[in-house]
Design a protein around this motif. Sequence first.
Motif, PDB file in Angstrom:
ATOM      1  N   PHE A 187      -5.608  -3.210  -0.885  1.00 51.75           N
ATOM      2  CA  PHE A 187      -4.290  -2.574  -1.006  1.00 51.75           C
ATOM      3  C   PHE A 187      -4.032  -1.569   0.115  1.00 51.75           C
ATOM      4  O   PHE A 187      -2.938  -1.507   0.658  1.00 51.75           O
ATOM      5  N   GLN A 188      -5.030  -0.770   0.447  1.00 48.46           N
ATOM      6  CA  GLN A 188      -4.812   0.191   1.531  1.00 48.46           C
ATOM      7  C   GLN A 188      -4.544  -0.544   2.839  1.00 48.46           C
ATOM      8  O   GLN A 188      -3.759  -0.076   3.670  1.00 48.46           O
ATOM      9  N   PHE A 190      -3.032  -3.562   3.036  1.00 47.14           N
ATOM     10  CA  PHE A 190      -1.641  -4.032   2.917  1.00 47.14           C
ATOM     11  C   PHE A 190      -0.660  -2.897   3.138  1.00 47.14           C
ATOM     12  O   PHE A 190       0.329  -3.047   3.873  1.00 47.14           O
ATOM     13  N   PHE A 191      -0.906  -1.761   2.524  1.00 46.14           N
ATOM     14  CA  PHE A 191      -0.024  -0.600   2.684  1.00 46.14           C
ATOM     15  C   PHE A 191       0.018  -0.137   4.138  1.00 46.14           C
ATOM     16  O   PHE A 191       1.083   0.160   4.674  1.00 46.14           O
ATOM     17  N   LEU A 195       3.613  -0.701   4.217  1.00 45.93           N
ATOM     18  CA  LEU A 195       4.248   0.481   3.626  1.00 45.93           C
ATOM     19  C   LEU A 195       3.423   1.702   4.016  1.00 45.93           C
ATOM     20  O   LEU A 195       2.845   2.392   3.167  1.00 45.93           O
ATOM     21  N   PRO A 196       3.384   1.962   5.339  1.00 44.84           N
ATOM     22  CA  PRO A 196       2.397   2.924   5.846  1.00 44.84           C
ATOM     23  C   PRO A 196       2.484   4.323   5.246  1.00 44.84           C
ATOM     24  O   PRO A 196       1.481   5.031   5.226  1.00 44.84           O
ATOM     25  N   SER A 197       3.641   4.714   4.734  1.00 41.64           N
ATOM     26  CA  SER A 197       3.716   6.078   4.190  1.00 41.64           C
ATOM     27  C   SER A 197       2.954   6.213   2.874  1.00 41.64           C
ATOM     28  O   SER A 197       2.822   7.314   2.354  1.00 41.64           O
ATOM     29  N   LEU A 198       2.452   5.114   2.354  1.00 39.45           N
ATOM     30  CA  LEU A 198       1.589   5.207   1.167  1.00 39.45           C
ATOM     31  C   LEU A 198       0.135   5.479   1.549  1.00 39.45           C
ATOM     32  O   LEU A 198      -0.739   5.532   0.684  1.00 39.45           O
ATOM     33  N   THR A 199      -0.118   5.590   2.841  1.00 46.42           N
ATOM     34  CA  THR A 199      -1.487   5.824   3.303  1.00 46.42           C
ATOM     35  C   THR A 199      -1.511   6.968   4.313  1.00 46.42           C
ATOM     36  O   THR A 199      -0.471   7.494   4.688  1.00 46.42           O
ATOM     37  N   ASP A 200      -2.709   7.297   4.770  1.00 50.04           N
ATOM     38  CA  ASP A 200      -2.858   8.297   5.825  1.00 50.04           C
ATOM     39  C   ASP A 200      -3.282   7.649   7.140  1.00 50.04           C
ATOM     40  O   ASP A 200      -3.785   8.313   8.029  1.00 50.04           O
ATOM     41  N   PHE A 201      -3.071   6.342   7.242  1.00 49.96           N
ATOM     42  CA  PHE A 201      -3.545   5.617   8.426  1.00 49.96           C
ATOM     43  C   PHE A 201      -2.376   5.030   9.214  1.00 49.96           C
ATOM     44  O   PHE A 201      -2.562   4.146  10.044  1.00 49.96           O
ATOM     45  N   PHE A 213     -12.147   6.463   4.380  1.00 50.35           N
ATOM     46  CA  PHE A 213     -11.544   6.902   3.119  1.00 50.35           C
ATOM     47  C   PHE A 213     -12.374   6.424   1.932  1.00 50.35           C
ATOM     48  O   PHE A 213     -12.709   7.208   1.026  1.00 50.35           O
TER      49      PHE A 213
END
Lengths: 225, 225
Positions: A187-188, A190-191, A195-201, A213
Amino acid sequence: MKLQLQIKMNEALFIRNPEQSELGRNIIQHSIQLIYKQGFEAFTFKKLAEDIGTTEAGIYRYFENKHKLLVYLTAWYWGWLEFQISYHTNNITDPVVKLRRVIKLLATAVEDDELTGYINETLLHQIVISEGSKAYLTKQVGEDNKQQFFKPYKDLCRVIGSIITECNSKYKYPKSLASTIIEMAHFQNFFMYNLPSLTDFGKAKKETEIISFLNDLVFSSLKKS
Amino acid sequence: MKLQLQIKMNEALFIRNPEQSELGRNIIQHSIQLIYKQGFEAFTFKKLAEDIGTTEAGIYRYFENKHKLLVYLTAWYWGWLEFQISYHTNNITDPVVKLRRVIKLLATAVEDDELTGYINETLLHQIVISEGSKAYLTKQVGEDNKQQFFKPYKDLCRVIGSIITECNSKYKYPKSLASTIIEMAHFQNFFMYNLPSLTDFGKAKKETEIISFLNDLVFSSLKKS
DNA sequence: TTTTAATGATAGTAATACTATTATAAATAA
DNA sequence: TTATTTATAATAGTATTACTATCATTAAAA
């Protein structure tokens, strides 16, 4: 000497075993390409048949429907990954080192495995990231589970869970942590790309960051206090 | 005095605003029931129309297709949940207490909210657990994201991320941890009921256990070393 | 009261998700 | 060798899905 790796598949997943014929192997190979390109919703047996140069009815002789085919592909992937893990963690005695290696294997884009002729692991890995959850997020999950369709996934989870327990025998949630690592590795990813704002990468878009992480997450939890 | 809670929805999600007519509200209400009962794959606008006592064409005047309807429902849920969180964490100054409350809200089965007439939050919560990921696990995720369809989810993630940062300003992955909490609150629930061997809560089947797992996970990571 | 807007009723189309039949070619057994 | 089984190709057909279009009716707004 040319080795060949075979994953033993659940017989209830197919009508005819796709490994045992040219057409069957073509179905697997081209379905991976087509699902990767078009996504599972837009993927149809008709398009697949055209791709291969056979007929729709031909595909149906191997798989009852596209859901079974997806479950087949993901099950194959989990089986293959469990082998990769056992292969790459062989001889490692320190469970912490082992678990780090597992996290890396889960979160890293795989390169194509030469031992498996007609399956492109790189694409299959992407499919598992984007479509894998759809294999079990259905109303039939109970029946499918009764038929052991998810055994490879559960086996992998059990294996990782026991490494976790080796790291810290007091830790109370080894299996939930294992399924969390597996799901979040995907999921990270895919995000990060979608949907990069759901992660810190978001900026770097590097898998190594996901690995960091997950390592931080896991080993904080397992630290004996 | 009778209060009413309205969630402002993205206009691009619908053709006609379903909140503003009896038929529209019926579409929302019955689609929640029908998706809950039959699952998203088996759900069709025809069945929905029959359920409501209108025609298929009637539904299409409100939603372009069932994907948009699913995105609408999940977006509504995230918006509602963000309000719940801000409501229930209001006045709490300690970010640790706040974060515990958030985790509880995420992982607890919701009771029907009286403020929202035609929406059954209990069922909608179940839909978000079982079908929610399908809203973004598609080939069109990029376009959908450009149109801000996932803003409520991202907003929620940002809010939780900033509580995490309040807890420990040195922690490097607040947004990834936030999305992990959200996703795992749901996935561990789904696994607990459907694929229990992927969790450590198989026997008890209690949401409190998921909460304990998530609390342990999160606060181990945030512990300053 | 006229106009507009929302709904209902009905039809129709292209694509999807299958099942069935028959012919043919290739592999295997007698 | 022939006979038989087996896999595939070719074709057809059906029910359902996912829509689009049209027109009449009713209710609300100007």
